[in-house]
Design a protein around this motif. Structure first.
Motif, PDB file in Angstrom:
ATOM      1  N   TYR A  36     -32.641 -10.110   1.267  1.00  0.00           N
ATOM      2  CA  TYR A  36     -31.996 -10.271   2.565  1.00  0.00           C
ATOM      3  C   TYR A  36     -31.574 -11.716   2.815  1.00  0.00           C
ATOM      4  O   TYR A  36     -30.877 -11.993   3.795  1.00  0.00           O
ATOM      5  CB  TYR A  36     -32.945  -9.830   3.692  1.00  0.00           C
ATOM      6  CG  TYR A  36     -33.269  -8.365   3.621  1.00  0.00           C
ATOM      7  CD1 TYR A  36     -32.329  -7.413   3.981  1.00  0.00           C
ATOM      8  CD2 TYR A  36     -34.515  -7.932   3.185  1.00  0.00           C
ATOM      9  CE1 TYR A  36     -32.616  -6.068   3.913  1.00  0.00           C
ATOM     10  CE2 TYR A  36     -34.806  -6.579   3.111  1.00  0.00           C
ATOM     11  CZ  TYR A  36     -33.860  -5.653   3.476  1.00  0.00           C
ATOM     12  OH  TYR A  36     -34.144  -4.314   3.402  1.00  0.00           O
ATOM     13  N   GLU A  39     -28.376 -13.148   4.441  1.00  0.00           N
ATOM     14  CA  GLU A  39     -27.661 -11.998   4.986  1.00  0.00           C
ATOM     15  C   GLU A  39     -28.277 -11.458   6.273  1.00  0.00           C
ATOM     16  O   GLU A  39     -27.565 -11.095   7.194  1.00  0.00           O
ATOM     17  CB  GLU A  39     -27.621 -10.855   3.953  1.00  0.00           C
ATOM     18  CG  GLU A  39     -26.938 -11.212   2.653  1.00  0.00           C
ATOM     19  CD  GLU A  39     -25.455 -11.456   2.812  1.00  0.00           C
ATOM     20  OE1 GLU A  39     -24.819 -10.789   3.643  1.00  0.00           O
ATOM     21  OE2 GLU A  39     -24.932 -12.354   2.112  1.00  0.00           O
ATOM     22  N   ARG A  40     -29.597 -11.354   6.312  1.00  0.00           N
ATOM     23  CA  ARG A  40     -30.298 -10.728   7.438  1.00  0.00           C
ATOM     24  C   ARG A  40     -31.536 -11.545   7.804  1.00  0.00           C
ATOM     25  O   ARG A  40     -32.035 -12.318   7.007  1.00  0.00           O
ATOM     26  CB  ARG A  40     -30.748  -9.303   7.064  1.00  0.00           C
ATOM     27  CG  ARG A  40     -29.684  -8.377   6.499  1.00  0.00           C
ATOM     28  CD  ARG A  40     -28.702  -7.804   7.497  1.00  0.00           C
ATOM     29  NE  ARG A  40     -29.224  -6.865   8.444  1.00  0.00           N
ATOM     30  CZ  ARG A  40     -29.403  -5.568   8.230  1.00  0.00           C
ATOM     31  NH1 ARG A  40     -29.126  -5.040   7.062  1.00  0.00           N
ATOM     32  NH2 ARG A  40     -29.863  -4.795   9.179  1.00  0.00           N
ATOM     33  N   ARG A  41     -32.025 -11.288   9.032  1.00  0.00           N
ATOM     34  CA  ARG A  41     -33.241 -11.927   9.530  1.00  0.00           C
ATOM     35  C   ARG A  41     -34.314 -10.853   9.688  1.00  0.00           C
ATOM     36  O   ARG A  41     -34.282 -10.093  10.655  1.00  0.00           O
ATOM     37  CB  ARG A  41     -32.972 -12.606  10.871  1.00  0.00           C
ATOM     38  CG  ARG A  41     -32.004 -13.748  10.807  1.00  0.00           C
ATOM     39  CD  ARG A  41     -31.717 -14.326  12.179  1.00  0.00           C
ATOM     40  NE  ARG A  41     -30.797 -15.445  12.067  1.00  0.00           N
ATOM     41  CZ  ARG A  41     -29.481 -15.340  12.231  1.00  0.00           C
ATOM     42  NH1 ARG A  41     -28.930 -14.177  12.533  1.00  0.00           N
ATOM     43  NH2 ARG A  41     -28.717 -16.406  12.088  1.00  0.00           N
ATOM     44  N   LEU A  70     -29.287  -5.979  16.342  1.00  0.00           N
ATOM     45  CA  LEU A  70     -28.288  -5.881  15.277  1.00  0.00           C
ATOM     46  C   LEU A  70     -27.293  -7.038  15.331  1.00  0.00           C
ATOM     47  O   LEU A  70     -26.848  -7.523  14.288  1.00  0.00           O
ATOM     48  CB  LEU A  70     -27.555  -4.546  15.360  1.00  0.00           C
ATOM     49  CG  LEU A  70     -28.416  -3.313  15.084  1.00  0.00           C
ATOM     50  CD1 LEU A  70     -27.617  -2.045  15.320  1.00  0.00           C
ATOM     51  CD2 LEU A  70     -28.992  -3.343  13.685  1.00  0.00           C
ATOM     52  N   ASP A  71     -26.942  -7.478  16.532  1.00  0.00           N
ATOM     53  CA  ASP A  71     -25.992  -8.576  16.689  1.00  0.00           C
ATOM     54  C   ASP A  71     -26.509  -9.850  16.035  1.00  0.00           C
ATOM     55  O   ASP A  71     -25.722 -10.696  15.599  1.00  0.00           O
ATOM     56  CB  ASP A  71     -25.712  -8.813  18.179  1.00  0.00           C
ATOM     57  CG  ASP A  71     -24.644  -9.853  18.421  1.00  0.00           C
ATOM     58  OD1 ASP A  71     -23.597  -9.810  17.726  1.00  0.00           O
ATOM     59  OD2 ASP A  71     -24.834 -10.708  19.308  1.00  0.00           O
ATOM     60  N   ARG A  72     -27.817  -9.988  15.934  1.00  0.00           N
ATOM     61  CA  ARG A  72     -28.419 -11.176  15.321  1.00  0.00           C
ATOM     62  C   ARG A  72     -28.739 -10.945  13.847  1.00  0.00           C
ATOM     63  O   ARG A  72     -29.502 -11.677  13.240  1.00  0.00           O
ATOM     64  CB  ARG A  72     -29.666 -11.573  16.106  1.00  0.00           C
ATOM     65  CG  ARG A  72     -29.287 -12.189  17.450  1.00  0.00           C
ATOM     66  CD  ARG A  72     -30.449 -12.288  18.400  1.00  0.00           C
ATOM     67  NE  ARG A  72     -30.052 -12.950  19.635  1.00  0.00           N
ATOM     68  CZ  ARG A  72     -29.446 -12.330  20.653  1.00  0.00           C
ATOM     69  NH1 ARG A  72     -29.189 -11.027  20.593  1.00  0.00           N
ATOM     70  NH2 ARG A  72     -29.101 -13.001  21.736  1.00  0.00           N
ATOM     71  N   ASP A  73     -28.137  -9.923  13.272  1.00  0.00           N
ATOM     72  CA  ASP A  73     -28.309  -9.622  11.840  1.00  0.00           C
ATOM     73  C   ASP A  73     -29.773  -9.434  11.469  1.00  0.00           C
ATOM     74  O   ASP A  73     -30.236  -9.910  10.434  1.00  0.00           O
ATOM     75  CB  ASP A  73     -27.696 -10.715  10.957  1.00  0.00           C
ATOM     76  CG  ASP A  73     -26.200 -10.845  11.131  1.00  0.00           C
ATOM     77  OD1 ASP A  73     -25.553  -9.828  11.447  1.00  0.00           O
ATOM     78  OD2 ASP A  73     -25.672 -11.955  10.948  1.00  0.00           O
ATOM     79  N   LYS A 118     -32.771 -16.338   7.900  1.00  0.00           N
ATOM     80  CA  LYS A 118     -31.888 -16.005   6.783  1.00  0.00           C
ATOM     81  C   LYS A 118     -32.176 -16.873   5.569  1.00  0.00           C
ATOM     82  O   LYS A 118     -31.888 -16.479   4.442  1.00  0.00           O
ATOM     83  CB  LYS A 118     -30.416 -16.144   7.191  1.00  0.00           C
ATOM     84  CG  LYS A 118     -29.921 -15.010   8.058  1.00  0.00           C
ATOM     85  CD  LYS A 118     -28.423 -15.121   8.296  1.00  0.00           C
ATOM     86  CE  LYS A 118     -27.905 -13.908   9.046  1.00  0.00           C
ATOM     87  NZ  LYS A 118     -26.438 -13.987   9.254  1.00  0.00           N
ATOM     88  N   ARG A 145     -27.076 -19.512  13.452  1.00  0.00           N
ATOM     89  CA  ARG A 145     -26.707 -18.584  14.533  1.00  0.00           C
ATOM     90  C   ARG A 145     -25.652 -19.215  15.430  1.00  0.00           C
ATOM     91  O   ARG A 145     -24.748 -18.524  15.894  1.00  0.00           O
ATOM     92  CB  ARG A 145     -27.950 -18.195  15.338  1.00  0.00           C
ATOM     93  CG  ARG A 145     -27.674 -17.335  16.534  1.00  0.00           C
ATOM     94  CD  ARG A 145     -27.168 -15.957  16.175  1.00  0.00           C
ATOM     95  NE  ARG A 145     -26.980 -15.178  17.389  1.00  0.00           N
ATOM     96  CZ  ARG A 145     -26.135 -14.184  17.517  1.00  0.00           C
ATOM     97  NH1 ARG A 145     -25.425 -13.784  16.480  1.00  0.00           N
ATOM     98  NH2 ARG A 145     -26.023 -13.541  18.653  1.00  0.00           N
ATOM     99  N   GLU A 148     -22.507 -18.591  13.809  1.00  0.00           N
ATOM    100  CA  GLU A 148     -22.141 -17.176  13.942  1.00  0.00           C
ATOM    101  C   GLU A 148     -21.548 -16.896  15.317  1.00  0.00           C
ATOM    102  O   GLU A 148     -20.548 -16.199  15.448  1.00  0.00           O
ATOM    103  CB  GLU A 148     -23.368 -16.289  13.719  1.00  0.00           C
ATOM    104  CG  GLU A 148     -23.914 -16.314  12.309  1.00  0.00           C
ATOM    105  CD  GLU A 148     -25.304 -15.706  12.186  1.00  0.00           C
ATOM    106  OE1 GLU A 148     -25.819 -15.708  11.067  1.00  0.00           O
ATOM    107  OE2 GLU A 148     -25.876 -15.221  13.196  1.00  0.00           O
TER     108      GLU A 148
END
Length: 156
Positions: A36, A39-41, A70-73, A118, A145, A148
């Protein structure tokens, strides 16, 4: 009494199923949290059992703020000592669950919530049901962020 306990277990299983499937599809071959990275937290929730009231409360809070999550991955990981552990809706085996507990220094009977950035680093640790607004504030204060958010508003 037995019927009441069975109904509670069914409700818990439904909450876990809804939370794990509604928060997004599993990442391809995500066998390690490192998959991840960038890509993701991951938000990892450690609990002694799948029926722990703090876990149930936390899952309910995540589901209630799903768009912000979801908006914050973010991706959800539920790691339990007794029961099925999941990461991003994918069941992880007992060996992997124990490896995560060991990696983050979480005892078998402990309840803890960890936010992983991330970059793969631990950003926040709480030992009770998390205030997700505080978790989101930690994320929103991260440089990545900020970039982003400058690329455009999210859907929430």
């Amino acid at each position: 009494m037995v019927a009441k306990r069975g109904a509670r277990r069914l409700a818990l299983m439904l909450v876990v199923l809804v939370a794990s499937t509604a928060l997004g599809p599993p990442a391809a071959a995500a066998d390690e949290l490192g998959d991840y990275r960038w890509e993701r937290r991951p938000l990892l929730v450690f609990a002694p059992t799948g029926s722990d009231p703090r876990l149930v409360d936390t899952l309910g809070r995540v589901e209630a703020s799903r768009c912000d999550f979801l908006d914050r991955d973010m991706v959800l990981g539920v790691v339990v000592t007794e029961g099925n552990s999941t990461v991003d809706g994918r069941v992880v085996n007992d060996h992997e669950a124990q490896r995560l507990r060991t990696q983050y220094g979480i005892g078998d009977d402990a309840f803890s919530v960890l936010l992983i950035g991330k970059d793969g680093g631990e950003k926040l640790r709480v030992n009770d049901v998390p205030d997700l607004e505080a978790v989101y504030a930690v994320i929103d204060g991260m440089p990545m962020r900020s970039r982003e958010m400058s690329e455009g508003p999210g859907p929430c």
